[in-house]
Design a protein around this motif. Structure first.
Motif, PDB file in Angstrom:
ATOM      1  N   SER A 162     -38.552  18.728  -1.354  1.00  0.00           N
ATOM      2  CA  SER A 162     -38.546  19.009   0.079  1.00  0.00           C
ATOM      3  C   SER A 162     -38.184  20.466   0.301  1.00  0.00           C
ATOM      4  O   SER A 162     -37.796  21.170  -0.621  1.00  0.00           O
ATOM      5  N   ILE A 163     -38.346  20.872   1.560  1.00  0.00           N
ATOM      6  CA  ILE A 163     -38.167  22.281   1.877  1.00  0.00           C
ATOM      7  C   ILE A 163     -36.688  22.656   1.833  1.00  0.00           C
ATOM      8  O   ILE A 163     -35.828  21.886   2.234  1.00  0.00           O
ATOM      9  N   ASP A 164     -36.418  23.858   1.331  1.00  0.00           N
ATOM     10  CA  ASP A 164     -35.038  24.347   1.382  1.00  0.00           C
ATOM     11  C   ASP A 164     -34.623  24.576   2.816  1.00  0.00           C
ATOM     12  O   ASP A 164     -35.428  24.878   3.669  1.00  0.00           O
ATOM     13  N   HIS A 165     -33.353  24.438   3.044  1.00  0.00           N
ATOM     14  CA  HIS A 165     -32.843  24.706   4.394  1.00  0.00           C
ATOM     15  C   HIS A 165     -32.164  26.067   4.383  1.00  0.00           C
ATOM     16  O   HIS A 165     -31.202  26.284   3.673  1.00  0.00           O
ATOM     17  N   HIS A 166     -32.715  26.965   5.136  1.00  0.00           N
ATOM     18  CA  HIS A 166     -32.065  28.266   5.281  1.00  0.00           C
ATOM     19  C   HIS A 166     -31.379  28.279   6.628  1.00  0.00           C
ATOM     20  O   HIS A 166     -32.050  28.379   7.642  1.00  0.00           O
ATOM     21  N   ALA A 208     -30.416  29.876   9.392  1.00  0.00           N
ATOM     22  CA  ALA A 208     -30.472  31.187  10.019  1.00  0.00           C
ATOM     23  C   ALA A 208     -30.143  31.031  11.492  1.00  0.00           C
ATOM     24  O   ALA A 208     -30.679  30.145  12.150  1.00  0.00           O
ATOM     25  N   ALA A 230     -30.211  31.264  15.385  1.00  0.00           N
ATOM     26  CA  ALA A 230     -31.370  31.377  16.259  1.00  0.00           C
ATOM     27  C   ALA A 230     -31.547  32.818  16.716  1.00  0.00           C
ATOM     28  O   ALA A 230     -30.592  33.461  17.122  1.00  0.00           O
TER      29      ALA A 230
END
Lengths: 539, 287
Positions: free
Chosen positions: B2-6, B8, B10
């Motif tokens: 699955s996609i990495d969570h960055h 960041a 807003a």
């Protein structure tokens, strides 16, 4: 313009009392009567998938028939031509255009310019439903009567009442008229949104390049589609009112139709590919962790393609009896388009150069796009040569060329955009592993399908025939095997969709990290029903 | 898998400094877009039914439903406009873009028809089997341009002066001038249409099954007439709005866009008059 909005906005009462009024709407209200750009964008993507599956099934039937010589799956030439016609029309007007322009355009143009919605939300929904009605009519053209066997280019005299009697062709042509209204209303909406509703501080040259692509595409639609509508109107009148525009027995000129069709048809190919370029411009910087190399160059290249696209229609008519001077002009003008297109390709390469490249699934599709588009572009340069085209026109070399730029160019960009934005649209991650499997199977499948068609075309195999001499058997078999790999790939994509929508994970606002810098990454995932009710001020 | 969570924050790197309330109002659900699409499908299906000799009932149903939906949709748009006059200034600009672009699409529709005309006008040898390379074709006697067509031209030219007077009345707040000017333009538009009906009733050639010249004559004049009809309807709408006390020095986008449309129709006719009736006249003409 943008600063005007700011000044006026300060003097206006907030409209929060109107906000979230549709949270209570029913299922049918939301999906039939919507005025929300995100819901309408979703519907565009869903309808595009439906049309795409149908068009894909038709192409699979064609490859099954062509797998062996003397095959008997489809023996009627008219039925064969009806399938060819419907495949082309479905893929162009009801898959690529709705998905790229209607789907991603609707979803992300308002967000990327910081607007709460499109300029004309009701007109937006009208565009969608005109498209669906057009899809119904094109299907009636396929299934009612003997079917519309005229190719997507609709040339008379084949499309005249004499050779295509019955209502099939009328249904198809009316379907295209409805789809044309849809495109025009959509284009007006995009232009008004982009020119009039940008957030304060977002000058034209601060807009994301996807928005630029949509702006130029919309202008091309405004100038190209009405010419097709006019030509179709004349064709319908020839068929049903006894006029003689394209009827030599009444003094008419069938080549006139070819001029009108391709004056639309050539811009149309850029209408399909410019939004794809736009998606590349979002995806490649994101995964290279670098801003785009040469923003202004990219904008001017987009404009140049949009302008030049209107000056080269005659290269589709090298064997239609146009004069030598015309051939020389159209050949030279066509080659000029390679310049702005080359600017784009090298800009992407320069963007990646020295970047910290992350090979996530959207980036894989983007790299696939660049590869495919360069191959298709190279064969395009071959076909632009009026001398060579005399031999290659209407052979499988042409089929291979336009499938490389469209089936693989536009479609690869479509999937790239899908994997890039699906998290923003659904709030859920896609399975990275299966996304990559989808990519590699599709990459291998499409290349296996279409690369051998270059050889078939060079050997002289003409298109739009349900059978061929045994000399062409080998590469046709390979091509059909490629179609099977593609079918497998689409099944994998269906599995990816299931995985996405059954996922329990929740994505962050900016799940791509620091490489992603446009406005959609400043809002939650999934994007809430209403965004930018407080418009952002861009510094 | 699955996609990495960055994580960041807003807006970081995106460049939002602050926000202001949006001047654009969200629009509620509306049944009319779907309804107009269905009505259009019925209308075009009705046309196909007529061509397939299945009678006129489906076409009639389609056209009636189309008119009904247009009317109801227009009523909703006017109601919206009443509620928020300030936002209307900004939305007015969107309307101006929309009308300018709509006129551009109309222009390019006529590009197709005029392309057809000039294809034979400049290259008469492109005419099909058995036609001598002359334009207009030998068998055709065209209409005398100094008869009804000149009358129509003068009517259209006059209508642009009355419309300019009406628009000046809107801009300066002189409602009487605005109403009188719009009414006069409307009457001139009807006079033009009357002239076209007279011309069609006295044609020196059959419109259909008459070969390439009548085909081009029909598509150019019929579509021009159709656009005049639309223009007249828009002028009637503008007059009704003026009578309701709408349009003034501060809210004239609606009137302005209608004036643009009428100007387009006007210029279209002038081009048609010069190319089709005047320069394209045969040696012997019929009045």
């Amino acid at each position: 313009m943008s600063d005007d909005i700011l000044a006026r906005a300060a003097s206006l009462p907030a409209h929060d009392d109107h906000a979230h009024h549709s949270d209570r709407t029913s299922f049918w209200g939301r999906w039939l009567l919507s005025t929300n750009h995100k819901d309408i964008g979703t519907l565009y993507i869903v309808w595009a998938m439906i049309a795409g599956v149908e068009g894909g099934i038709l192409s699979f039937i064609m490859r099954a028939q062509l797998m062996y010589p003397n095959n008997t799956l489809i023996t009627s030439g008219q039925t064969w031509n009806a399938i060819v016609t419907a495949h082309g029309l479905l893929m162009i007007f009801f898959l690529v255009m709705p998905a790229l322009i209607g789907g991603f355009g609707n979803w992300f143009v308002p967000i990327l310019v910081g607007a709460p919605d499109m300029a004309f939300p009701r007109l937006n929904n009208m565009s969608l439903w005109f498209l669906v009605m057009g899809l119904i009519f094109v299907n009636l053209g396929l299934f009612v009567g003997q079917g519309t066997g005229i190719g997507w280019s609709l040339y008379p005299p084949l499309s005249d009442a004499q050779y295509q009697p019955g209502v099939s062709v009328d249904f198809t042509l009316m379907g295209l008229q409805l789809a044309g209204v849809s495109s025009l209303a959509g284009a007006v909406n995009f232009i008004a949104t982009i020119l009039n509703m940008r957030a304060p501080g977002m000058g034209m040259f601060k807009m994301p390049l996807f928005v630029w692509a949509m702006l130029v595409t919309s202008f091309m639609l405004i100038m190209a589609v009405p010419v097709l509508s006019g030509a179709i109107t004349m064709l319908l009148m020839d068929r049903n009112f006894g006029t003689a525009f394209f009827e030599p027995n009444g003094g008419g000129d069938p080549v006139l139709f070819q001029h009108l069709f391709w004056f639309f048809g050539h811009p149309e190919v850029y209408i399909m590919i410019l939004p794809a370029f736009g998606i590349m411009n979002q995806v490649i910087p994101t995964f290279s962790h670098k801003p785009i190399f040469g923003y202004a160059g990219m904008v001017y290249a987009t404009m140049a393609i949009g302008f030049l696209g209107f000056l080269v229609w005659g290269h589709h008519m090298f064997v239609s009896g146009i004069g030598h001077d015309s051939k020389a002009y159209f050949e030279a003008a066509t080659l000029v388009i390679a310049v702005p297109t080359g600017v784009k390709i090298f800009t992407w390469l320069a963007t990646m150069w020295g970047g910290s490249i992350e090979l996530k699934t959207p980036m894989l599709w983007a790299l696939g796009f660049i590869f495919m588009f360069v191959v298709g572009g190279a064969t395009g340069i071959v076909l632009a040569n009026a001398g060579l085209d005399t031999d290659l026109h209407n052979t499988y070399f042409l089929v291979a060329h336009f499938h490389y730029v469209l089936s693989m160019g536009a479609t690869f960009a479509l999937f790239s955009g899908f994997y890039y934005w699906i998290g923003k649209m659904s709030g859920k991650p896609y399975p990275e592993f299966w996304g990559k499997v989808h990519f590699w199977t599709f990459f291998i499948g499409t290349n296996l399908t279409f690369f051998p068609q270059h050889f078939l075309g060079l050997a002289g195999m003409p298109r739009r025939y349900p059978d061929y001499p045994t000399a062409f058997a080998g590469w046709n078999f390979v091509s059909s095997v490629g179609a099977m790999v593609d079918a497998l790939s689409l099944i994998i994509f269906a599995y990816v969709l299931i995985r996405i929508f059954t996922s329990k994970e929740q994505l962050a606002d900016n799940y791509w990290g620091p490489g992603a810098t446009s406005l959609e990454w400043s809002i939650p995932s999934p994007a809430p029903e209403h965004t930018f009710e407080h418009i952002p001020i861009i510094r | 898998m699955s996609i990495d969570h960055h994580p960041a924050p807003a807006g970081e790197g995106i460049g939002i400094t602050e926000t202001v309330p949006s001047p654009f109002r969200p629009v509620g659900l509306s049944p009319w877009p779907l309804a107009i699409a269905v009505a259009s499908m019925l209308t075009s299906g009705g046309a196909i039914a007529v061509w397939a000799h299945h009678g006129y009932w489906l076409l009639a149903v389609g056209l009636l439903s189309f008119l009904a939906v247009i009317t109801l949709w227009g009523r909703d748009v006017f109601r919206d406009a009443l509620k928020s006059t300030k936002a209307a200034i900004i939305v007015g600009n969107s309307f101006r873009y929309a009308m300018a672009l709509f006129i551009t699409t109309e222009l390019f529709l006529f590009v197709a028809f005029f392309w057809g005309y000039f294809n034979f006008f400049f290259f008469p040898d492109k005419q099909g089997i058995g036609y001598a390379p002359v334009w207009p074709p030998n068998a055709i006697h065209t209409i005398n341009p100094l008869g009804e067509p000149l009358f129509a031209t003068l009517v259209m030219l006059l209508s642009s002066t009355t419309l300019t007077g009406a628009f000046d009345g809107v801009l300066t707040g002189n409602r009487t001038n605005a109403k009188v000017g719009t009414f006069a333009t409307l009457i001139l538009g009807l006079a033009f249409l009357g002239g076209q009906i007279y011309e069609y009733a006295n044609l020196p050639f059959p419109l259909f099954h008459g070969g390439i010249y009548p085909s081009l004559f029909f598509i150019l004049t019929a579509f021009d007439g159709l656009h005049v009809v639309v223009g007249v309807v828009l002028l009637a709408l503008a007059l009704a709005r003026l009578n309701d006390g709408k349009f003034g020095p501060n809210s004239f986008a609606g009137f302005q866009t209608i004036a643009w449309y009428w100007t387009f129709v006007d210029v279209l006719w002038l081009f048609l008059f010069v190319t089709l009736y005047w320069v394209g006249a045969s040696a012997v003409t019929v009045s």
